[in-house]
Enzyme design. Structure first.
Site, PDB file in Angstrom:
ATOM      1  N   HIS A   1      -7.456   9.696   4.923  1.00 38.92           N
ATOM      2  CA  HIS A   1      -6.905   8.643   5.768  1.00 38.92           C
ATOM      3  C   HIS A   1      -7.158   8.975   7.237  1.00 38.92           C
ATOM      4  O   HIS A   1      -7.057  10.128   7.650  1.00 38.92           O
ATOM      5  CB  HIS A   1      -5.386   8.527   5.550  1.00 38.92           C
TER       6      HIS A   1
ATOM      7  N   SER B   1     -12.209   4.214   5.930  1.00 38.91           N
ATOM      8  CA  SER B   1     -12.676   4.183   7.320  1.00 38.91           C
ATOM      9  C   SER B   1     -13.514   5.418   7.639  1.00 38.91           C
ATOM     10  O   SER B   1     -13.249   6.514   7.138  1.00 38.91           O
ATOM     11  CB  SER B   1     -11.484   4.129   8.279  1.00 38.91           C
TER      12      SER B   1
ATOM     13  N   ASP C   1       0.841  -1.196   0.000  1.00 38.80           N
ATOM     14  CA  ASP C   1       0.000   0.000   0.000  1.00 38.80           C
ATOM     15  C   ASP C   1       0.879   1.250   0.000  1.00 38.80           C
ATOM     16  O   ASP C   1       1.784   1.386   0.828  1.00 38.80           O
ATOM     17  CB  ASP C   1      -0.882  -0.036   1.249  1.00 38.80           C
TER      18      ASP C   1
END
Length: 302
Positions: free
Chosen positions: A178, A211, A80
């Site tokens: 993020h 998220s 990633d």
């Protein structure tokens, strides 16, 4: 079963579901992802950030590869946010089946050139490549970083980028960040941008910063071409919330006494996300690939 990202997401795209890419920070998180995926018969992506790779060391991935390879469900071992050719080469040498090269902060032509170089290198050894166009925001509580002001992906530029680089998947910027959003921040994804990109680009799309976004928006993004959703902070937050609770109320110090409940909390998040992505039970769609793998193993015995 350990396969490439291209193999994994071609099935997801055809059947209109997404696969979760869960950032694995140690062996307990690997257990959480693999065991939950096996329990619900869902494909999954084991994602490793370069900083996590540095912490785990190369030797860890002999275990990770074996655990994924012998499983009855399909997994991808994915780097990633690789930031350099050095990151990419290290991941390939460790046996990763997919790598991401993140040139999103570079000028467009430099991003194209770097990504194209990685594609040529990785495809030569059968490894899939994810590129990124546009920038992901940051909330200040994630190792993955990000930028203060998001640069949304330009759909026409996305079409050009895919054609010129040959990437297998494309991470797009539609307003995610993020980390965990502060309580006073309500993320809103720009679905019109995603819809236009999906009309112009025929490869699977990737949503970073998955998220803490509203379930309804994530679910809608899957219907608009997103086949991979990155999850890190939600899972880690639940895990360490339980760890803090145990450590603050007991005198326990043995990992086997502390971590089992933490793993369960992480798995609750993983299960919720897999339901949201509609990937539960979808491991059955990879039977043909599993049979091909078994045939190769059979031939190699002689």
């Amino acid at each position: 079963m350990l396969i490439t990202m291209k193999e994994l997401l071609s099935v997801a795209k055809e059947n209109k579901f997404a696969v979760g890419a869960f950032n694995v920070a140690d062996s307990t998180f690997l257990r959480a992802v693999v065991e939950e995926a096996e329990k619900v018969n869902s494909p999954a992506i084991i994602a490793i950030h370069p900083s996590e790779l540095e912490f785990l060391t190369d030797e860890f991935f002999s275990y990770a590869k074996h655990r994924a390879y012998v499983s009855h469900v399909p997994f991808v071992l994915h780097l990633d946010h690789g930031g350099s050719i050095k990151d990419i080469m290290r991941a390939i040498k460790c046996g990763f089946t997919s790598v991401m090269i993140d040139g999103s902060l570079l000028p467009y032509e430099e991003n194209v050139e770097l990504t194209k170089q990685v594609v040529e290198l990785a495809h030569g050894v059968g490894v899939s490549v994810e590129g990124e166009l546009g920038t992901i925001g940051q909330t200040g509580n994630s190792i993955e970083g990000g930028v203060t002001t998001v640069t949304y992906t330009d759909p026409a530029q996305a079409e050009d980028f895919v054609a010129r680089t040959g990437v297998d998947t494309l991470a797009v910027a539609i307003g995610t960040a993020h980390g965990i959003y502060p309580k006073d921040v309500k993320p809103e994804l720009q679905m019109d941008i995603l819809k236009e990109i999906n009309q112009l680009v025929d490869i699977p799309l990737v949503l970073h910063g998955g998220s803490a976004n509203p379930d309804s928006e994530v679910s809608e993004s899957v219907q608009l071409g997103v086949c991979k959703v990155n999850i890190s902070s939600d899972m880690k937050f639940s895990y360490f919330k339980k760890a803090r609770e145990i450590l603050s109320t007991t005198e326990l110090w043995d990992p086997n006494a502390i971590y089992p409940e933490c793993i369960v909390e992480a798995q609750n998040v993983i299960n919720h996300k897999m339901n949201l992505f509609n990937s539960i039970g979808k491991a059955e769609l990879y039977k043909e690939l599993r049979n091909e793998q078994r045939q190769v193993e059979s031939v190699s015995l002689y």
